[in-house]
Design an enzyme around this catalytic site. Sequence first.
Site, PDB file in Angstrom:
ATOM      1  N   ASP A 192       0.818  -1.219   0.000  1.00 38.41           N
ATOM      2  CA  ASP A 192       0.000   0.000   0.000  1.00 38.41           C
ATOM      3  C   ASP A 192       0.861   1.283   0.000  1.00 38.41           C
ATOM      4  O   ASP A 192       1.637   1.507   0.917  1.00 38.41           O
ATOM      5  CB  ASP A 192      -0.870  -0.061   1.270  1.00 38.41           C
ATOM      6  CG  ASP A 192      -1.739   1.162   1.510  1.00 38.41           C
ATOM      7  OD1 ASP A 192      -1.736   2.084   0.672  1.00 38.41           O
ATOM      8  OD2 ASP A 192      -2.421   1.180   2.555  1.00 38.41           O
ATOM      9  N   HIS A 365      -3.634   4.496   6.676  1.00 37.37           N
ATOM     10  CA  HIS A 365      -2.566   3.951   5.830  1.00 37.37           C
ATOM     11  C   HIS A 365      -1.184   4.193   6.445  1.00 37.37           C
ATOM     12  O   HIS A 365      -0.944   5.206   7.084  1.00 37.37           O
ATOM     13  CB  HIS A 365      -2.624   4.590   4.441  1.00 37.37           C
ATOM     14  CG  HIS A 365      -3.912   4.295   3.716  1.00 37.37           C
ATOM     15  ND1 HIS A 365      -4.080   3.177   2.951  1.00 37.37           N
ATOM     16  CD2 HIS A 365      -5.079   4.968   3.687  1.00 37.37           C
ATOM     17  CE1 HIS A 365      -5.314   3.182   2.440  1.00 37.37           C
ATOM     18  NE2 HIS A 365      -5.941   4.262   2.879  1.00 37.37           N
TER      19      HIS A 365
HETATM   20 ZN   LIG Z   1      -8.120   1.435  -0.390  1.00 38.81          ZN
HETATM   21 ZN   LIG Z   2      -9.159   0.824   2.699  1.00 38.65          ZN
END
Ligand SMILES: [Zn+2]
Ligand SMILES: [Zn+2]
Length: 552
Positions: A192, A365
């Site tokens: 990510d 994130h």
């Molecule tokens: Zn996402």
């Molecule tokens: Zn997500």
Amino acid sequence: MNPGALSLIPLGGLEEVGGLNMMVLQYDDSIIVIDAGLMFPEEYMLGVDFVIPDFSYLVENKRNVKAIIITHGHEDHTGALPFLLKAVPAPIYGTPLTLGLIKEKLREYQIEAEMHPVRPRETISLGPFEVEFIRVTHSIVDGVALGINTPLGRVVHTGDFKVDPTPVDGELLDFHRFAEYGEKKTLLLMSDSTNAEKGGFTFSEKEVRRAFEDIFATSKGRIIISTFSSNIHRIQQAIDVAVMFGRKVILAGRSIVSNAQIALDLGYLRIPRETWLKLEDLKGLEDDKVAIITTGSQGEPMSVLSRIATGEHKQIKIKEGDTVILSAKMIPGNERSIGRIVNHLFRRGANVIYEKVSEIHVSGHASKEELKLMLNLVRPRYFVPVHGEYRHLSIHASLALKQGIPKENIFILDNGEVLEFHEGEVHRAGKVDSGRVFIDGKVAGGVEEMVLRDRMRLAHDGVVIVLLGVEKLTGNIISGPDVISRGFIFEDASPELIADVKEFLSTTIAALDKEIITDSSLLQAKIRSSLKKYLRNVLDRRPLIMPIIMEV
Ligand SMILES: [Zn+2]
Ligand SMILES: [Zn+2]
């Protein structure tokens, strides 16, 4: 594709942050799909409700699709499912909450699907693939990464993650499992990249609780919190703090009530029975006993928060002393609509707390240090950054380089590009069809189809232009509503019909609040949506509707 080759084909998610995530993994004839997400349209995409990836590659190979694996319940990972399943009916694998959210969505579209709930650390076999689910922490509960055993080696896909040392539900990221993949030698890591630009660590979700507590401790009036309806942890924290301060909780809005119910049924959310009241109960409550949780943190014009802000909500009217918290990230591109809502709320006397003025949101994130940690745990031979725009992928790639992965083993891919692993070699192997498909209502179409549909609508149902003059300062209507049409049945219909439409528009506009009338983009949206409904109900026609507001 070469026989015995393993191919990685991103169909979406590598050119846009928070949208269209869809990754294909193929060995010989066997395909698994990781995530099937949508993206919300940008402002220039008029008449588009949302965008999904072009998955014609999967349609062409639909007999080979073994499974669709969903990492978590966010719409940028699940939103394309109703469309994908219609064309490619494959079984879906995901954790219980993820599947619960998907079920609700599929019910809306009246689509049946085969669903298999899985738990972290469980492994399933899908043809040549063995897929293990690995717990991660993120801004939605029950998120997982995937560890995939293939004939050519292990592949790890992180899904969306952060490393939260104090998650709200106590379920930590499964460091041990990731480290084992490092030990066992991993061929490829996809990770990510959303926050690759940010240094340090992302704050824990628990930090938000502290901010909530400060606000609750100092607010005398009602407290209204808006967040994403899928952020069950955030909702949980708001509920916990409300309970701590003796406030009752009211959930306002269809999506938040439905998501909370799903999470409650599956045991992911806890609300004391006496705490959760209905919107109807609001009247009987003292102001300092109320906490309302709702959506609309991105300024969406039809959301509950937007209707509260403009005075249109029937039960919730803002008054002096109310506190409104926008507990979500301002998604780039939404600043204007959010700013507008905040202005309206302040104007009505509320105290508004949002990202710019307080720490009432943390990201879901991983920042740089966490990304490095992931790279060091998994120690892959090859690295492909995912989930981001080019700059995020590029920064993430240079992090990987610094962590010792050779430059020639790092690949920044385009959507549709095929990365092939074959006989110990890796190379880019051309492209498959990819792109964006625009969805208008529940119908899909490409860009050309969209233009075509507009043209057909023009040819078939014509265009209706509404002209309105508004005095900016007072909100008085100084001319119109006038109605002009081309190619629409007005011309051959009786003049009474035009009079009816004008009458309908005048009544609709007269019922609107002055704040909406003086806000030309809101006014346009209102005119368009109500006239659309009216013409469809009365005449069964869907012309293009173009409100033109002249402000003086
Ligand atoms: Zn996402
Ligand atoms: Zn997500």
